[in-house]
Design an enzyme around this catalytic site. Structure first.
Site, PDB file in Angstrom:
ATOM      1  N   TYR A  25     -13.385  -3.427  10.640  1.00 47.40           N
ATOM      2  CA  TYR A  25     -12.077  -2.746  10.740  1.00 47.40           C
ATOM      3  C   TYR A  25     -11.436  -2.915  12.125  1.00 47.40           C
ATOM      4  O   TYR A  25     -10.293  -3.413  12.212  1.00 47.40           O
ATOM      5  CB  TYR A  25     -12.250  -1.271  10.360  1.00 47.40           C
ATOM      6  N   GLY A  45       0.829  -1.212   0.000  1.00 50.85           N
ATOM      7  CA  GLY A  45       0.000   0.000   0.000  1.00 50.85           C
ATOM      8  C   GLY A  45       0.859   1.256   0.000  1.00 50.85           C
ATOM      9  O   GLY A  45       0.469   2.292   0.553  1.00 50.85           O
ATOM     10  N   ASP A  56      -2.047  -7.096  -5.371  1.00 45.97           N
ATOM     11  CA  ASP A  56      -3.185  -7.089  -4.446  1.00 45.97           C
ATOM     12  C   ASP A  56      -2.788  -8.045  -3.322  1.00 45.97           C
ATOM     13  O   ASP A  56      -2.659  -9.257  -3.549  1.00 45.97           O
ATOM     14  CB  ASP A  56      -4.444  -7.574  -5.179  1.00 45.97           C
ATOM     15  N   SER A  92       1.673   3.336  -2.362  1.00 48.98           N
ATOM     16  CA  SER A  92       1.446   4.406  -3.348  1.00 48.98           C
ATOM     17  C   SER A  92       0.826   5.668  -2.766  1.00 48.98           C
ATOM     18  O   SER A  92       1.000   6.754  -3.312  1.00 48.98           O
ATOM     19  CB  SER A  92       0.533   3.894  -4.479  1.00 48.98           C
ATOM     20  N   ASN A 145       1.476  -2.445   5.361  1.00 46.75           N
ATOM     21  CA  ASN A 145       0.728  -1.203   5.578  1.00 46.75           C
ATOM     22  C   ASN A 145      -0.641  -1.194   4.900  1.00 46.75           C
ATOM     23  O   ASN A 145      -1.573  -0.586   5.416  1.00 46.75           O
ATOM     24  CB  ASN A 145       1.570  -0.025   5.057  1.00 46.75           C
ATOM     25  N   LYS A 154      -7.917  -5.036  12.983  1.00 48.36           N
ATOM     26  CA  LYS A 154      -6.725  -4.354  13.501  1.00 48.36           C
ATOM     27  C   LYS A 154      -6.322  -4.909  14.871  1.00 48.36           C
ATOM     28  O   LYS A 154      -5.145  -4.900  15.234  1.00 48.36           O
ATOM     29  CB  LYS A 154      -6.972  -2.846  13.581  1.00 48.36           C
ATOM     30  N   ILE A 167      -4.647  10.142  10.756  1.00 50.10           N
ATOM     31  CA  ILE A 167      -3.577  10.645   9.892  1.00 50.10           C
ATOM     32  C   ILE A 167      -4.228  11.251   8.638  1.00 50.10           C
ATOM     33  O   ILE A 167      -5.224  10.728   8.134  1.00 50.10           O
ATOM     34  CB  ILE A 167      -2.610   9.496   9.477  1.00 50.10           C
TER      35      ILE A 167
HETATM   36  N1  LIG Z   1      -5.105   7.287   7.987  1.00 46.77           N
HETATM   37  C1  LIG Z   1      -5.409   6.961   9.230  1.00 46.77           C
HETATM   38  O1  LIG Z   1      -5.943   7.786  10.000  1.00 46.77           O
HETATM   39  C2  LIG Z   1      -5.086   5.587   9.758  1.00 46.77           C
HETATM   40  C3  LIG Z   1      -5.203   5.379  11.143  1.00 46.77           C
HETATM   41  C4  LIG Z   1      -4.906   4.130  11.653  1.00 46.77           C
HETATM   42  C5  LIG Z   1      -4.468   3.120  10.820  1.00 46.77           C
HETATM   43  N2  LIG Z   1      -4.368   3.340   9.485  1.00 46.77           N
HETATM   44  C6  LIG Z   1      -3.901   2.243   8.645  1.00 46.77           C
HETATM   45  O2  LIG Z   1      -2.786   2.667   7.891  1.00 46.77           O
HETATM   46  C7  LIG Z   1      -2.745   1.944   6.664  1.00 46.77           C
HETATM   47  C8  LIG Z   1      -2.673   2.919   5.513  1.00 46.77           C
HETATM   48  O3  LIG Z   1      -3.810   3.739   5.541  1.00 46.77           O
HETATM   49  P1  LIG Z   1      -3.937   5.100   4.718  1.00 46.77           P
HETATM   50  O4  LIG Z   1      -4.682   6.025   5.570  1.00 46.77           O
HETATM   51  O5  LIG Z   1      -2.631   5.475   4.166  1.00 46.77           O
HETATM   52  O6  LIG Z   1      -4.926   4.594   3.552  1.00 46.77           O
HETATM   53  P2  LIG Z   1      -5.065   5.108   2.046  1.00 46.77           P
HETATM   54  O7  LIG Z   1      -6.403   4.659   1.612  1.00 46.77           O
HETATM   55  O8  LIG Z   1      -4.754   6.559   1.981  1.00 46.77           O
HETATM   56  O9  LIG Z   1      -3.936   4.316   1.262  1.00 46.77           O
HETATM   57  C9  LIG Z   1      -3.962   2.915   1.260  1.00 46.77           C
HETATM   58  C10 LIG Z   1      -3.086   2.388   0.153  1.00 46.77           C
HETATM   59  O10 LIG Z   1      -3.200   0.952   0.188  1.00 46.77           O
HETATM   60  C11 LIG Z   1      -3.471   0.487  -1.120  1.00 46.77           C
HETATM   61  N3  LIG Z   1      -4.236  -0.762  -1.038  1.00 46.77           N
HETATM   62  C12 LIG Z   1      -5.536  -0.924  -0.679  1.00 46.77           C
HETATM   63  N4  LIG Z   1      -5.882  -2.213  -0.781  1.00 46.77           N
HETATM   64  C13 LIG Z   1      -4.792  -2.877  -1.200  1.00 46.77           C
HETATM   65  C14 LIG Z   1      -4.538  -4.242  -1.510  1.00 46.77           C
HETATM   66  N5  LIG Z   1      -5.490  -5.174  -1.418  1.00 46.77           N
HETATM   67  N6  LIG Z   1      -3.292  -4.594  -1.919  1.00 46.77           N
HETATM   68  C15 LIG Z   1      -2.326  -3.649  -2.048  1.00 46.77           C
HETATM   69  N7  LIG Z   1      -2.512  -2.351  -1.791  1.00 46.77           N
HETATM   70  C16 LIG Z   1      -3.742  -1.967  -1.378  1.00 46.77           C
HETATM   71  C17 LIG Z   1      -4.250   1.618  -1.794  1.00 46.77           C
HETATM   72  O11 LIG Z   1      -4.178   1.523  -3.213  1.00 46.77           O
HETATM   73  C18 LIG Z   1      -3.528   2.839  -1.251  1.00 46.77           C
HETATM   74  O12 LIG Z   1      -2.414   3.188  -2.021  1.00 46.77           O
HETATM   75  C19 LIG Z   1      -3.991   1.071   6.650  1.00 46.77           C
HETATM   76  O13 LIG Z   1      -3.658  -0.217   7.105  1.00 46.77           O
HETATM   77  C20 LIG Z   1      -4.905   1.767   7.626  1.00 46.77           C
HETATM   78  O14 LIG Z   1      -5.843   0.893   8.190  1.00 46.77           O
HETATM   79  C21 LIG Z   1      -4.678   4.560   8.925  1.00 46.77           C
END
Ligand SMILES: NC(=O)c1ccc[n+]([C@@H]2O[C@H](COP(=O)([O-])OP(=O)(O)OC[C@H]3O[C@@H](n4cnc5c(N)ncnc54)[C@H](O)[C@@H]3O)[C@@H](O)[C@H]2O)c1
Length: 257
Positions: free
Chosen positions: A163, A12, A72, A14, A99, A167, A196
């Site tokens: 979710y 993830g 994926d 990107s 991630n 987690k 975030i």
């Molecule tokens: N942003 C927050 O507030 C937050 C808080 C706690 C935890 N998280 C966790 O952090 C991680 C990243 O979250 P984010 O906020 O950057 O999300 P995001 O949606 O901004 O980015 C997620 C990335 O993962 C990729 N992705 C999704 N499904 C995928 C798959 N099956 N295989 C490969 N890549 C895949 C997407 O294309 C994207 O580039 C996640 O695990 C999320 O649960 C985020």
């Protein structure tokens, strides 16, 4: 540089937090493999609203070394191909950052079983699949590291029936893998981010975001870089004797009772 010539896979990578981790790893000298369903950075409604170049291109244009492999993580064939391509290109794997994660809103009456499977399939099963196939390579590293991105929702509900449980389970996966891999000097730890600034927040409303921000003692949402620096710590020699644990990075949100 804390990660000079280490080969790191970031799932993830990107967009959002993953992108932040890739950029911090590259600054520390790591060779970064971006494993994502798409190399096009997501554009969010509230955050990351302007287009950015794919992160591998950005790293390479600044003199770093990064490659994108379309993956994926819930598809084991994709994961095997990505790992084989990484080893073919770089000869080894030192660090895996699990991630990639998704959230689909809805309570237990609204959320379909199909969507529950989808969330758990990426957030938990996906972390197992990538770990499973990376482990034989990471065991051969002198600096083996697995970092799982969990959440402050690992510790409580309130975000639907898929979710938070996915987690929470990740934290137990961390503990189990840390025991399994300790004799190979591989450490396994989790980072639990608070809110975030990434496109995953698109399901929120401006009002909810504003109210949420007021509950954060440090007075701001986190940036992908904040999680990137925590990931550098777990990936580097600075955390040599830390395994099987988790670090909350949330601006103090959970410090309040
Ligand atoms: N942003 C927050 O507030 C937050 C808080 C706690 C935890 N998280 C966790 O952090 C991680 C990243 O979250 P984010 O906020 O950057 O999300 P995001 O949606 O901004 O980015 C997620 C990335 O993962 C990729 N992705 C999704 N499904 C995928 C798959 N099956 N295989 C490969 N890549 C895949 C997407 O294309 C994207 O580039 C996640 O695990 C999320 O649960 C985020």
């Amino acid at each position: 540089m804390l990660l000079k010539d280490r080969v790191a896979i970031v799932t993830g990578g990107s967009s959002g937090i993953g992108r932040g981790i890739c950029l911090e790893f590259a600054k520390e000298g790591a060779k970064v493999v971006v494993a994502d369903v798409s190399n096009k950075p997501k554009q969010g409604k509230f955050f990351e609203t302007t287009p950015t170049p794919p992160v591998d291109e950005e790293i390479n244009s600044k003199g770093g070394n990064s490659s994108f492999f379309q993956t994926d993580i819930s598809n084991d064939k994709d994961v095997k191909n990505m790992i084989n391509s990484t080893v073919d290109l770089y000869g080894k794997i030192d660090i895996l950052v699990n991630n990639a994660g998704i959230h689909i809103p809805g309570n237990s009456e609204e959320l379909s079983i199909e969507n529950w499977d989808k969330v758990v399939g990426v957030n938990l099963r996906g972390q197992f699949i990538t770990s499973k196939y990376c482990i034989p390579h990471i065991k051969k590293s002198n600096f083996g590291r697995i970092i799982q991105i969990a959440s402050i929702h690992s510790f409580g509900g309130g975000l639907g029936p898929a979710y938070p449980p996915s987690k929470a389970a990740v934290l137990n996966l961390v503990k189990d893998l840390s025991i399994e891999l300790a004799s190979h000097n591989v450490t396994v730890n989790a980072i639990c981010p608070g809110a975030i600034e990434t496109p995953i927040q698109d399901y929120m409303t401006e009002k909810i975001l504003k109210e949420y921000k007021n509950t954060i003692p440090l007075g701001r949402f986190g940036l992908p870089k904040d999680i990137g620096r925590a990931a550098v710590f777990f990936a580097s020699d600075q955390s040599d004797w830390i395994t099987g644990t988790s670090l909350i990075v949330d601006g103090g949100h959970r410090a309040k009772v």
